[in-house]
Design an enzyme around this catalytic site. Sequence first.
Site, PDB file in Angstrom:
ATOM      1  N   GLY A  53       0.594  -1.133  -0.106  1.00 17.39           N
ATOM      2  CA  GLY A  53      -0.052  -0.002  -0.033  1.00 17.39           C
ATOM      3  C   GLY A  53       0.711   1.404  -0.068  1.00 17.39           C
ATOM      4  O   GLY A  53       1.860   1.316   0.648  1.00 17.39           O
ATOM      5  N   SER A  54       0.363   2.215  -0.570  1.00 14.26           N
ATOM      6  CA  SER A  54       0.874   3.503  -0.384  1.00 14.26           C
ATOM      7  C   SER A  54       0.827   4.267   0.863  1.00 14.26           C
ATOM      8  O   SER A  54       0.170   3.630   1.681  1.00 14.26           O
ATOM      9  CB  SER A  54       0.358   4.518  -1.678  1.00 14.26           C
ATOM     10  OG  SER A  54       0.675   4.076  -2.847  1.00 14.26           O
ATOM     11  N   GLY A  55       1.692   5.163   1.119  1.00 14.97           N
ATOM     12  CA  GLY A  55       1.566   5.858   2.522  1.00 14.97           C
ATOM     13  C   GLY A  55       2.903   5.455   3.106  1.00 14.97           C
ATOM     14  O   GLY A  55       3.138   6.281   4.291  1.00 14.97           O
ATOM     15  N   HIS A  56       3.643   4.856   2.409  1.00 13.71           N
ATOM     16  CA  HIS A  56       5.129   4.410   3.472  1.00 13.71           C
ATOM     17  C   HIS A  56       6.320   5.050   2.683  1.00 13.71           C
ATOM     18  O   HIS A  56       7.350   4.676   2.932  1.00 13.71           O
ATOM     19  CB  HIS A  56       5.063   2.867   3.334  1.00 13.71           C
ATOM     20  CG  HIS A  56       3.827   2.403   4.190  1.00 13.71           C
ATOM     21  ND1 HIS A  56       3.487   2.701   5.332  1.00 13.71           N
ATOM     22  CD2 HIS A  56       3.216   1.271   3.477  1.00 13.71           C
ATOM     23  CE1 HIS A  56       2.485   2.022   5.604  1.00 13.71           C
ATOM     24  NE2 HIS A  56       2.131   0.976   4.537  1.00 13.71           N
ATOM     25  N   LYS A 104       6.169  -7.745   2.502  1.00 12.54           N
ATOM     26  CA  LYS A 104       5.921  -7.593   4.130  1.00 12.54           C
ATOM     27  C   LYS A 104       4.745  -8.502   4.515  1.00 12.54           C
ATOM     28  O   LYS A 104       3.758  -8.486   3.715  1.00 12.54           O
ATOM     29  CB  LYS A 104       5.667  -6.058   4.117  1.00 12.54           C
ATOM     30  CG  LYS A 104       6.867  -5.237   3.969  1.00 12.54           C
ATOM     31  CD  LYS A 104       6.365  -3.786   4.271  1.00 12.54           C
ATOM     32  CE  LYS A 104       5.311  -3.152   4.046  1.00 12.54           C
ATOM     33  NZ  LYS A 104       4.989  -3.200   2.318  1.00 12.54           N
ATOM     34  N   HIS A 218       0.296   1.069   9.785  1.00 11.26           N
ATOM     35  CA  HIS A 218      -0.952   1.246   9.230  1.00 11.26           C
ATOM     36  C   HIS A 218      -1.910   1.889  10.509  1.00 11.26           C
ATOM     37  O   HIS A 218      -3.226   1.990  10.351  1.00 11.26           O
ATOM     38  CB  HIS A 218      -1.759   0.147   8.706  1.00 11.26           C
ATOM     39  CG  HIS A 218      -0.921  -0.488   7.427  1.00 11.26           C
ATOM     40  ND1 HIS A 218      -0.185  -1.798   7.823  1.00 11.26           N
ATOM     41  CD2 HIS A 218      -0.613  -0.127   6.295  1.00 11.26           C
ATOM     42  CE1 HIS A 218       0.520  -1.896   6.632  1.00 11.26           C
ATOM     43  NE2 HIS A 218       0.119  -1.193   5.758  1.00 11.26           N
TER      44      HIS A 218
END
Length: 331
Positions: A53-56, A104, A218
């Site tokens: 997922g994006s955001g990292h 991950k 998250h």
Amino acid sequence: MKKMINKPENIVTEMIGGMLKAFPDYLEQVGDLPVVKRKNKKEGKVALISGGGSGHEPSHAGFVGYGMLDAAVAGEVFTSPSADKVYEAIKAVDSGNGVLLIIKNYSGDVMNFEMAAEMAGMEGINVKKIIVNDDIAVENSTYTVGRRGIAGTVLVHKMVGAAAEKGYSLDDLEVLGNKVISRTKTMGMSLKPCMVPTTGKLSFELPEDEVEIGLGIHGEPGTHREKMQDANAHVDYLLDKILKESELLENDEVAVLVNGLGETTLIELYIINNRVSEVLANKNIKVYDTIVGNYMTSLDMGGFSITLVKLDDEMKELLKAKADTPAFKRF
């Protein structure tokens, strides 16, 4: 919510477009998909793919380049990319010697990457996987069976990526990757939640005078909450947990990653690293390499994680090997 975005549904597309324009010598896109691959593909090597997922950011597209990844697949914010997108990434980077997926340990990522590997296998592409589970805080969580994969993933990219560049076979990379993962231990804490731009809501609530120990990237619950203390006290607690898991002995050598979650300043991260170094020196554990910065973030979350990797001679050589990517360089 104050965020420099346009439409929430276009966040990932526009982010990838901006990244490609910033690093045109390093990266190119696979069709119109949220898949970024190494521009100068090296033939004859095993290809490495990661993602999530994006955001990292800068994980994972920031680590595409010489000595690390060959492609990264981006999902929506905090959402696994679908299997078909991972499958397209596999086809785009395979050069005949196989593909290793670095995943991950989150249920959605594992399911979709494994499904993509099966799809590629039906076309004769040899795909293997390694699953990073470096987070020692909790055994099972909201998104996982077993331990979560967090900032230690970056050091897996680095060492396995260097080995792929040197010509290791797919089988050998799988063995190496699992060795690195088994020696990589991470634990973090949060000072404040992040604002999720797709919802306009905080990822969780946390009183001003409290921190959450062992929080996931998250916003998954950690082990407990406690009152805010000074930096040394929190570092000592996290390191004590990590050291018990790492089975380190006097004169062992380690790599240290002090990772920011997005908002925490470099001043704070260096203060944290100062204490990490003091504690390890007092225990006669040798720091071979130290990396400080934002490598596996959680949007604008306040907080940090500490990663220790117990090194052997092979891993030391790979850790120091050349890497040239947008977010990680070694010369």
